[in-house]
Design an enzyme around this catalytic site. Structure first.
Site: not given
Ligand SMILES: O=C(O)CCC(=O)C(=O)O
Ligand SMILES: [Fe+2]
Length: 344
Positions: A214, A216, A285, A295
């Site tokens: 996605h 942001d 990402h 994690r």
């Molecule tokens: O948790 C992650 O590493 C990515 C989180 C993410 O991409 C988001 O919250 O938009």
């Molecule tokens: Fe994100």
């Protein structure tokens, strides 16, 4: 299976991951797991905020990658460690305790899978918890009183510090763009969201992602990757240090970002791609999961208002001017085509 839910709440609350020994049919994804770069020397750039050339480095990183790691950011490492510990403590609570703070249908804050539909399928291997602009009502429902105070104080502290840091970096970016208007107030907004994630160990890492690909919607997102913790009885494997957050680079593939808990990952969002008239790229990402290691991560987002008008700075404009509210509607229809559908 323990933790199976029904009704509206089922949409928001994840299944109880610890009870899942094999991947349910409904939780398979059609993502490409092979297009991953295994050259460890390839990664997003590191920007040193204390470096006199930081501005230039930020400009290059945002243009070439739409993401960078930020070091010497000024937030005490001891505070980062405390936040990591508190997030771990939160997610270690029993599921029925966390469910007391479940995100209500239609709301953004609370426990469960963050409200991302229809951006993604249901099949994502994570638990989430969202705090909106320092409001802790959901936290209070989850924690017993004394434990709650420690969690809230730590989260308040990191949000205060992040607000100033994000403002500083956003101002550098706005200066690079020559922004003179409304945008300057956006850097200072008191409206923000802190999203925390736990990515549990997963029995079928080649069939499901922690978070689907996605972009942001933000100006910039600040992401912190917290310690990877091995499942009881397992050693942390070298590959688990790079398993997790991945950015997509055109012509190269998915590039794993080496975890460094002293740095923040800064991600360019759609709003910045629009404002910069395409000079800075909104970063695609995703998050992959591991069979042996947990994690944790948290992401800080500035939030604009629905009425804010996104206007490309530069000519000729490559995007039509659009309010955030309208853009949200476009993105809701087809997140992966949102930017191209407003381009001119
Ligand atoms: O948790 C992650 O590493 C990515 C989180 C993410 O991409 C988001 O919250 O938009
Ligand atoms: Fe994100």
């Amino acid at each position: 299976m323990a933790g199976a839910f029904s009704g509206e709440a089922a949409k928001n609350i994840p299944i109880d991951f610890s009870s899942v020994e094999s991947l349910p049919e409904s939780r398979t994804s059609s993502n490409n797991f092979s297009d991953v770069v295994d050259d460890m020397s390839m990664s997003i750039p590191v920007v040193d905020l204390q470096d006199p050339n930081a501005m230039e480095s930020i400009s290059r990183a945002c243009g070439e990658w739409g993401a960078f790691q930020l070091k010497n950011h000024g937030i005490p490492l001891s505070l980062l460690k405390e936040v990591d510990d508190e997030i771990k403590r939160f997610f270690s609570l029993p599921t029925e305790q966390k469910e007391k703070g479940a995100r209500a249908p239609g709301s953004i804050s609370g426990y469960g899978s963050p409200k991302l539909k229809p951006f993604f399928s249901n099949a994502q291997w994570h638990e989430g918890f969202v705090i909106m602009s320092s409001r802790y009502d959901d936290v209070k429902k989850v924690f017993p009183e004394d434990d709650c105070a420690r969690f809230c104080e730590t989260m308040e502290e990191i949000q205060k510090k992040l607000k100033l840091l994000v403002e500083k970096v956003t101002n550098i970016i706005l200066e690079l763009l020559g922004a003179r208007g409304e945008e300057e107030k956006w850097a200072k907004t008191d409206n923000y969201a802190l999203k925390m994630y736990k990515y549990p160990t997963c029995p079928a890492t080649d069939r499901i992602l922690g978070l689907d690909p996605h972009r942001d919607t933000s100006i910039v997102t600040f992401l912190h990757q917290t310690q990877v913790e091995a499942k009881t009885g397992n050693e942390i494997r070298a590959e688990d240090q790079t398993r997790g957050f991945q950015v997509f680079k055109e012509g190269i593939g998915w590039v794993p970002v080496q975890m460094d808990s002293n740095m923040f990952v800064v991600i360019v969002g759609d709003v910045l791609e629009i404002l910069s008239n395409g000079r800075f790229k909104s970063n695609l990402h995703r998050v992959t999961v591991s069979e042996t290691a947990y994690r944790y991560s948290y992401a800080y987002f500035q939030r604009l208002s629905r009425e804010d008008l996104l206007c490309p700075i530069g000519s000729p404009p490559r995007f039509r001017a659009i309010t955030l509210g309208e853009y949200d509607v476009v993105k809701f229809k087809d997140p992966h085509k949102a930017l191209s559908s407003i381009s001119i």
